[in-house]
Design a protein around this motif. Structure first.
Motif, PDB file in Angstrom:
ATOM      1  N   PRO A  78      39.012  48.132  50.892  1.00  0.00           N
ATOM      2  CA  PRO A  78      39.456  47.118  49.930  1.00  0.00           C
ATOM      3  C   PRO A  78      39.679  47.743  48.552  1.00  0.00           C
ATOM      4  O   PRO A  78      38.866  48.528  48.078  1.00  0.00           O
ATOM      5  N   PHE A  79      40.793  47.407  47.934  1.00  0.00           N
ATOM      6  CA  PHE A  79      41.247  48.041  46.700  1.00  0.00           C
ATOM      7  C   PHE A  79      41.467  46.982  45.639  1.00  0.00           C
ATOM      8  O   PHE A  79      42.229  46.043  45.843  1.00  0.00           O
ATOM      9  N   ILE A  80      40.783  47.139  44.510  1.00  0.00           N
ATOM     10  CA  ILE A  80      40.904  46.206  43.380  1.00  0.00           C
ATOM     11  C   ILE A  80      41.532  46.964  42.214  1.00  0.00           C
ATOM     12  O   ILE A  80      41.003  47.988  41.785  1.00  0.00           O
ATOM     13  N   PHE A  81      42.646  46.458  41.717  1.00  0.00           N
ATOM     14  CA  PHE A  81      43.212  47.046  40.505  1.00  0.00           C
ATOM     15  C   PHE A  81      42.571  46.402  39.297  1.00  0.00           C
ATOM     16  O   PHE A  81      42.362  45.183  39.273  1.00  0.00           O
ATOM     17  N   SER A  82      42.267  47.205  38.284  1.00  0.00           N
ATOM     18  CA  SER A  82      41.831  46.698  36.983  1.00  0.00           C
ATOM     19  C   SER A  82      42.750  47.341  35.960  1.00  0.00           C
ATOM     20  O   SER A  82      42.771  48.557  35.822  1.00  0.00           O
ATOM     21  N   SER A  83      43.541  46.528  35.285  1.00  0.00           N
ATOM     22  CA  SER A  83      44.564  47.089  34.423  1.00  0.00           C
ATOM     23  C   SER A  83      44.858  46.197  33.228  1.00  0.00           C
ATOM     24  O   SER A  83      44.681  44.979  33.292  1.00  0.00           O
ATOM     25  N   ALA A  84      45.326  46.809  32.164  1.00  0.00           N
ATOM     26  CA  ALA A  84      45.797  46.051  31.002  1.00  0.00           C
ATOM     27  C   ALA A  84      47.206  45.528  31.242  1.00  0.00           C
ATOM     28  O   ALA A  84      47.690  44.692  30.484  1.00  0.00           O
ATOM     29  N   LEU A  85      47.860  46.007  32.292  1.00  0.00           N
ATOM     30  CA  LEU A  85      49.196  45.507  32.637  1.00  0.00           C
ATOM     31  C   LEU A  85      49.056  44.084  33.155  1.00  0.00           C
ATOM     32  O   LEU A  85      48.461  43.861  34.199  1.00  0.00           O
ATOM     33  N   SER A  86      49.601  43.141  32.408  1.00  0.00           N
ATOM     34  CA  SER A  86      49.350  41.735  32.748  1.00  0.00           C
ATOM     35  C   SER A  86      50.578  40.980  33.232  1.00  0.00           C
ATOM     36  O   SER A  86      50.490  39.794  33.518  1.00  0.00           O
ATOM     37  N   GLU A  87      51.694  41.648  33.378  1.00  0.00           N
ATOM     38  CA  GLU A  87      52.896  40.956  33.813  1.00  0.00           C
ATOM     39  C   GLU A  87      52.875  40.715  35.324  1.00  0.00           C
ATOM     40  O   GLU A  87      52.307  41.504  36.082  1.00  0.00           O
ATOM     41  N   LYS A  88      53.507  39.637  35.717  1.00  0.00           N
ATOM     42  CA  LYS A  88      53.544  39.263  37.138  1.00  0.00           C
ATOM     43  C   LYS A  88      54.159  40.361  37.994  1.00  0.00           C
ATOM     44  O   LYS A  88      53.736  40.577  39.119  1.00  0.00           O
ATOM     45  N   LYS A  89      55.157  41.086  37.464  1.00  0.00           N
ATOM     46  CA  LYS A  89      55.794  42.149  38.251  1.00  0.00           C
ATOM     47  C   LYS A  89      54.800  43.246  38.615  1.00  0.00           C
ATOM     48  O   LYS A  89      54.873  43.819  39.703  1.00  0.00           O
ATOM     49  N   ASP A  90      53.847  43.531  37.709  1.00  0.00           N
ATOM     50  CA  ASP A  90      52.827  44.542  37.994  1.00  0.00           C
ATOM     51  C   ASP A  90      51.875  44.051  39.080  1.00  0.00           C
ATOM     52  O   ASP A  90      51.519  44.792  39.993  1.00  0.00           O
ATOM     53  N   VAL A 104      42.961  41.672  35.217  1.00  0.00           N
ATOM     54  CA  VAL A 104      43.575  42.056  33.958  1.00  0.00           C
ATOM     55  C   VAL A 104      42.468  42.332  32.943  1.00  0.00           C
ATOM     56  O   VAL A 104      41.583  41.497  32.740  1.00  0.00           O
ATOM     57  N   LYS A 105      42.519  43.535  32.327  1.00  0.00           N
ATOM     58  CA  LYS A 105      41.534  43.912  31.315  1.00  0.00           C
ATOM     59  C   LYS A 105      41.849  43.191  30.013  1.00  0.00           C
ATOM     60  O   LYS A 105      43.022  43.050  29.680  1.00  0.00           O
ATOM     61  N   PRO A 106      40.853  42.797  29.259  1.00  0.00           N
ATOM     62  CA  PRO A 106      39.438  42.839  29.631  1.00  0.00           C
ATOM     63  C   PRO A 106      39.123  41.687  30.579  1.00  0.00           C
ATOM     64  O   PRO A 106      39.614  40.577  30.406  1.00  0.00           O
ATOM     65  N   PHE A 107      38.340  41.958  31.594  1.00  0.00           N
ATOM     66  CA  PHE A 107      37.985  40.920  32.556  1.00  0.00           C
ATOM     67  C   PHE A 107      36.508  40.581  32.417  1.00  0.00           C
ATOM     68  O   PHE A 107      35.720  41.340  31.876  1.00  0.00           O
ATOM     69  N   ASP A 108      36.173  39.440  32.926  1.00  0.00           N
ATOM     70  CA  ASP A 108      34.808  38.920  32.887  1.00  0.00           C
ATOM     71  C   ASP A 108      33.999  39.557  34.022  1.00  0.00           C
ATOM     72  O   ASP A 108      34.520  39.778  35.121  1.00  0.00           O
ATOM     73  N   VAL A 109      32.736  39.831  33.785  1.00  0.00           N
ATOM     74  CA  VAL A 109      31.877  40.428  34.800  1.00  0.00           C
ATOM     75  C   VAL A 109      31.802  39.541  36.047  1.00  0.00           C
ATOM     76  O   VAL A 109      31.739  40.044  37.167  1.00  0.00           O
ATOM     77  N   HIS A 110      31.857  38.239  35.861  1.00  0.00           N
ATOM     78  CA  HIS A 110      31.807  37.331  37.009  1.00  0.00           C
ATOM     79  C   HIS A 110      33.063  37.448  37.858  1.00  0.00           C
ATOM     80  O   HIS A 110      32.994  37.350  39.087  1.00  0.00           O
TER      81      HIS A 110
END
Length: 136
Positions: A78-90, A104-110
């Protein structure tokens, strides 16, 4: 047995803070500062979940995920992206490559913990040609 999480992040502060947070939550954590280092670590020890930035120096997160999906031994991680790229295309590109989640960074710990929990409790999907079914 503790679940192993690999964090691939080129920003040292984010990498260390995420690792500390996940360690305190009871996970075993390994870290990589770029995609090449991550692929080496995965070759040594298969993580239960990968959390990966997209924009990195040597290879981007999309390329890391693509390489993992092409290998039968790693395609089911399982692969989770964490990124500042917030556009739908990304986000669409990430999902089209097989990412399980996109934060999308910054994200909540929950949010992070919810994504990890979903990855660890999801039933693995068998595809044509799969030789085995992993169990978590």
């Amino acid at each position: 047995m503790k679940k192993l999480i690999l964090i691939i992040e080129d920003n040292e502060d984010i990498r260390e803070n995420s690792a500390e947070l996940l360690t305190l939550a009871g996970f075993e954590v390994i870290v990589a500062c770029n995609g090449g280092q991550a692929l080496e670590l995965i070759g040594e020890r298969k993580p239960d979940v990968i959390i990966c930035d997209i924009v990195m120096g040597d290879m981007d997160g999309y390329e890391v995920l693509s390489q993992l999906k092409q290998n039968a031994l790693t395609s089911d991680i399982p692969f989770i992206f964490s990124s500042a790229l917030s556009e739908k295309k990304d986000q669409f590109k990430a999902w089209s490559l097989g990412a399980a989640h996109y934060l999308v960074k910054p994200f909540d710990v929950h949010e992070l913990m919810s994504c990890i929990d979903k990855c660890l409790t999801a039933k693995p999907r068998l595809r044509k040609g799969d030789e085995y079914q992993s169990s978590s």
